[in-house]
Structure formats: C-alpha cells, structure tokens
Write a protein that holds these residues in place. Structure first.
Motif, short mmCIF file in Angstrom:
data_model
loop_
_atom_site.label_atom_id
_atom_site.label_comp_id
_atom_site.label_asym_id
_atom_site.label_seq_id
_atom_site.Cartn_x
_atom_site.Cartn_y
_atom_site.Cartn_z
N MET A 1 0.84 -1.20 0.00
CA MET A 1 0.00 0.00 0.00
C MET A 1 0.88 1.25 0.00
N ASP A 2 0.39 2.29 -0.62
CA ASP A 2 1.07 3.57 -0.61
C ASP A 2 1.00 4.18 0.79
N GLN A 3 2.18 4.69 1.29
CA GLN A 3 2.25 5.19 2.66
C GLN A 3 1.25 6.31 2.93
N ILE A 6 -2.27 4.92 3.03
CA ILE A 6 -2.56 4.24 4.30
C ILE A 6 -2.87 5.27 5.39
N GLU A 32 0.28 2.09 10.82
CA GLU A 32 0.98 2.05 9.53
C GLU A 32 1.92 0.84 9.45
N GLN A 33 2.63 0.55 10.55
CA GLN A 33 3.55 -0.59 10.58
C GLN A 33 2.80 -1.89 10.26
N ASN A 36 1.02 -2.13 6.76
CA ASN A 36 2.00 -2.38 5.69
C ASN A 36 2.57 -3.79 5.75
N ARG A 61 -6.62 -3.80 5.78
CA ARG A 61 -6.07 -4.93 5.01
C ARG A 61 -7.19 -5.86 4.55
#
Length: 606
Positions: A1-3, A6, A32-33, A36, A61
């Motif tokens: 995913m794009d940071q 997200i 985010e961790q 991702n 997700r």
C-alpha cells in the motif's frame, strides 16, 4: 500500500467509524507498521487505546483480523462494542453451540467478518488451523501478551505455543500488545512469540489522572469503608483481596454499610460470577470486590477507584490492576492499605512455593521492588515509572508528594529491635517482641521472664504502630526474616550484624497517622472539563437516556457513549446531525443509530 494512502485511509476510518479526529501517541505509527505487513510489539498503558492499533489495520487490510485473547467472558462485550460502530465482528470460544460455531466459521471463510476473537486454546486446535488456512487473514493480534511470560504476573501456558503463527502463516503480520511488562518480560515476549525482529513501540507508562496512595494498615476494612465513603461515595470501583473468603466478607461489609458491592472469585459458581461481572459492566455505582482473577480486559471507562486490601506480588500486577481505574482520563484513585502481615504472608508464599530456586529469586526481587514502592520516601509515580525504565519528575499527585514523609536516622531504634529479637532467642513473633520493647508486663512475658532482660522497655517511647512500621521496614530491608513455623518467629539475617555492631546506618520512614485527602482535589497537569450548571443538567439527562438505550441494545452503557463524549455533547449542545458529527466519539454508525434521539433531547432542553 502507498504510505500516504494508508495514512489518509487510517485517519478516515478513525473519524468515520470510531468518531475521533486524531490518533494519540504512537497509534498512527503502529497502525501504519501493521497495515504495511510489518510485525509489532506494543506496550501501552491500560486505557491508552491499544485496541485501535489492531482494529484499524484489520479494516485496512484484506481478510479477517484474528484477535487471540484469553478473555472469554468479555468477548461478547467486545464484539457488541464493535457492532455499535459498524464493524463486523464475532468470536469463537467454548461457550458457543456447534451451530453457532459453524455459522461463524462460514463467515470467516467467506470474508464476511472484519475481526474474529479466538481464545488461545481454541486457536491451537487442528480445526481452527484448518479454518485459518482456508481463509484470508489480515493480521494476528495477540492481546494481553504478558501472559506469555513465566516470570510475569499472569502466566498462561497456552500462550507459549503462539510462536507457531509465524511458522504456519509467515506472510501475515502479527501485533502483540500488553499494558505491563518490565524489560525482562518484554524480552521474553519477543523471544517466545518469535517477534525479536518486530518493531517495538513503548508508550509512556504514566497515567497522570491516577492518584496513588498507600496507607498503614490498622483496620483494613474500616479504612476501606472510610476511603470509599469519604472520597468515592456513589462511584464505581474495584477492591482487590488476596483470598476468596476475604472477598466475600468485604463485599458483605460494604453492603451492610450502604455501598452496593458484588463479590468475584474463581471459587464461585460460574453463572453467578458471570452475572456479577455483567452487572458491574452494565450498571453504574457498583463496587466489585475481587481476587486478581477479575479485571484483565475490563473496558469499563468510569471506574473511579481501585483499592487493594492486600499487598500485590509485583509492581507489574499492581500497575495492571490500578490501571483499570480512570480509563476515561478523568481523576481516579489507586489506594492500598498495607501492613506487616502482608510482608510476612508474601514472603511465606514465595518460600513455600514449589517453584525452583531461580524462579523464587525472581519472585523475591519482584516483591522487593513492590515493598520499595510502598516504603519509598520519594514520589510514588517516579518509583513506579522507574521500574518500567521510564524517567520522570515528582508528580504532585501521590500521597508522598501531597504529604511528604519524614525521613530519620533509624539506626538506634533498629538496633534496639534487632537486640530484642536476639535476646528472646529469635523464637518469638512480632507482637511479643514489640511488647518486650515497650516494657509491657503481660502474663506471657512474665512466664518467660523477659521482663528481666536488659532490652525490656528500651522502646517505651514509641507506640505499637510505630514499632510495627519500623519492623515492616526492617523486614523489607532484609535485616530480619519471619520463620514460617507455627510461631512465626522473627530471626536475624547476616545483613543485621553490621547494623548491630554500629558499622552501618539505617534510614527509615517516620510513622505518620493517615491524612484524609479531600474528595475531588485535582491532579497536577490534569485539566478538568468543568460543566456550567445548564451543561451539567444536560449531561445528567444524556446519562439517563444512555441507560435506556443500553438496556434496549443489551450492552453496557459505555458502549453506547462514554461519559467524556456525553460531556462534549453537553458542552456543544448540537441541534442538528451535522453539529453532532463533529463531537469526539461520534462515528457515522452511532450518528445514524442515536443522532436523532440526541438532537431531539438537546432541542427540548435548550
């Protein structure tokens, strides 16, 4: 995913689903961790918002988030709370029928759930592994991860097996979460769960809204009654006792004195225990009197006090238990009555344990740290946070800050005490030793001719309470031990010799009579959200409405809205759904469910 994607999507979910405009502390980084695909080990204080750290990544997700939790009795409430905000959640545990289990399993396989809660015993079955292999898994969240540690305060052997998740599902991110873990426990969690390469997020352990107070135990139950009546009349609270019998007797005493109290311990009938827990969660102004079997995972936000009538075994256990107070951020009290007998009892429990010597040493060091917290001359919060490796400054909101204890050179009185123990041949318990010190001519002393000893009466200048306080500190310092024979005899240790010979000084805490703290005094650094009289009236009406809504939906009142959200509504006085939408804690699902009722109520009152 794009940071960036997200981050934006996570914030949108936080606002639209949970009704909050911004993440707190390290929540955003953790989300985010995990979103991702990375692993995380999260230490965050009770009430710090751990649940969002796995709930939002599970929504971000693809697939279902699997939450491993030991809290079977609370899974229904957790699922109900998620349903209230529009999250598709369910649980799998031993309380369900075969038909219910099969229905939930179909929903997991077909992607109809966002989150499923599973007890660790259920997870380790072949049937559950087959289910998960057949399904798309978003993440694994291991809640109450301190249960993995054999050195910790709440060890569950089935947790050790959870490292199998990494082997069986190598591509699925795992997040382990706990509120209490010292450095040793933290390292064990990472090792046993195969999370040594996971990102670690350690939040501040400080809960500035909690006031810590530890008092000299004289008459524990009366002191408890005075504490609740004087500082927390009408509040919800938890009282912890060491034994089942003491739980029953304390609950009975509180009820006899007009305080609604319920008992909870592992020896009770399961249905009765569950009913008492449900009442505590769903009703207001109830005190739960319990053994430490009660409380893990309790989400009730408005617990205004946690009291201990017996000394906890460790700072981790104490911190975990006191952390159940004030989860809403409002002022709460952590109060403990602690005496000489507590020290003796805990030492005896360690000595008589069937554990090996290494484990006994660990238990002993944890108890020493707990005694150090009780006997400290400095800020309790500083001492507490230091145990978890966090530096801090005096808080201004614990008993030692509010009423600084007096330190004094206790070498001479300690020498008198040690000499008396020696002169009575190290064969007598505390009461007898203190009577000799104070020169009391009892029949027992005359029988043993201890009134003829040179130490008879050398401590007549101090009260029994003062000598008990000195003896407790001397035992905590390791100068005296208690022989667990039938007489509970006091015996000198090798460490006592240099003190007796004058080669070592002893600094002690001066005995002080208990000082009452006024109800409602405000902690340093805490900003009270004072309500104007009109706002207070609206707040009370909202609470009444909430109770009815909770009964209708068969959920605890705080699942509808927490007090903090009702206060914000009372202050904002929204007369439209758009105005209500901006209030913290009001997500889209709750706006749709309750918005019209609230707006109508506000319009009628303003």
């Amino acid at each position: 995913m794009d940071q960036l994607d997200i981050s934006q999507r996570a914030l949108h979910l936080l606002e639209s689903v949970f009704g909050y405009s911004a993440f707190r502390g390290q929540q955003a980084e953790i989300v985010e961790q995990v979103a991702n695909g990375g692993d995380a080990l999260v230490l965050m204080p009770t009430g710090g918002g751990k649940s969002l750290c796995y709930q939002i990544p599970a929504l971000l997700r693809d697939g279902v988030g699997v939450v491993i939790s030991p809290l079977i009795a609370l899974m229904q409430d957790q699922v109900d709370a998620l349903a209230e905000v529009g999250v598709r959640a369910a649980f799998l545990n031993s309380t369900q029928t075969w038909e219910e289990t099969a229905r939930i399993e179909r929903m997991v396989r077909t992607g109809q759930l966002d989150l499923v809660y599973v007890a660790p015993e259920r997870l380790m079955t072949q049937r559950c592994f087959d289910l998960l292999q057949d399904s798309q898994i978003a993440l694994f969240a291991i809640d109450e991860a301190h249960c993995v540690s054999q050195w910790g305060h709440d060890f569950r052997p089935e947790y050790i097996k959870l490292s199998v998740l990494h082997e069986q599902f190598p591509g699925v991110p795992r997040i382990a979460l706990t509120a209490t873990a010292d450095q040793q426990t933290r390292a064990e969690i990472a090792h046993r769960l195969d999370l040594t390469n996971a990102a670690q997020f350690v939040s501040s352990f400080d809960r500035p809204n909690i006031r810590y107070s530890i008092v000299e135990k004289t008459n524990g139950r009366k002191q408890l009654l005075d504490f609740i009546s004087g500082e927390h009349a009408g509040d919800s609270g938890i009282v912890y006792c060491l034994s089942r019998k003491k739980v029953e007797e304390t609950a009975e005493m509180l009820n006899e004195n007009g305080i609604r109290a319920l008992p909870y311990h592992a020896g009770m009938d399961h249905a009765k225990r569950a009913a008492n827990q449900a009442r505590f969660l769903r009703e207001e102004n109830i005190v739960m009197v319990a053994t430490i079997a009660f409380g893990m995972g309790i989400d009730k936000p408005d617990v205004r006090f946690v009291a201990h009538l017996d000394l906890p075994k460790s700072i981790e256990g104490y911190y975990q238990e006191t952390g159940r107070g004030g989860r809403d951020g409002m002022p709460a009290s952590a109060w403990m009555a602690y005496g000489l007998q507590d020290v003796v009892l805990q030492r005896r429990m360690i000595d008589e344990s069937e554990a090996d010597e290494d484990f006994k040493r660990v238990l002993g060091s944890k108890l020493d740290a707990m005694l150090g917290l009780c006997e400290t001359l400095s800020c309790r919060r500083v001492r507490l946070l230091d145990y978890f490796g966090e530096a801090s400054s005096p808080c201004g909101n614990c008993d030692t800050c509010l009423f600084p204890p007096v330190s004094f050179d206790g070498t001479v009185p300690v020498q008198k005490l040690l000499s008396t123990i020696y002169r009575v041949d190290q064969r007598f318990a505390a009461t007898h030793v203190i009577e000799v010190l104070r020169g009391q001519e009892t029949e027992r002393i005359k029988t043993w001719r201890h009134d003829a000893l040179s130490v008879f009466g050398v401590g007549a200048d101090r009260s029994e309470q003062e000598w008990r306080a000195i003896l407790r500190q001397v035992i905590a310092l390791g100068l005296v031990t208690v022989d667990h024979d039938q007489y509970m005899s006091l015996k000198l240790t090798d460490a006592a010799r240099p003190v007796l010979k004058g080669g070592q000084k002893v600094q002690l805490r001066q005995y002080q009579k208990p000082v009452k703290v006024k109800r409602g005094s405000t902690p340093k650094g805490y900003v009270e959200t004072d309500l104007a009289p009109e706002e207070q009236s609206i707040f009370e009406r909202l609470r009444t409405w909430r109770m009815g809504a909770a009964r209708e939906h068969n959920v605890p009142a705080y699942v509808i809205f927490v007090d903090a959200t009702l206060r914000e509504i009372a202050k904002a006085k929204p007369t439209s759904l758009d105005q209500l939408r901006g209030v913290s804690g009001v997500g889209e699902k709750k706006l749709a469910s309750y918005g019209d009722d609230i707006v109508r109520l506000i319009r009628d009152l303003t």
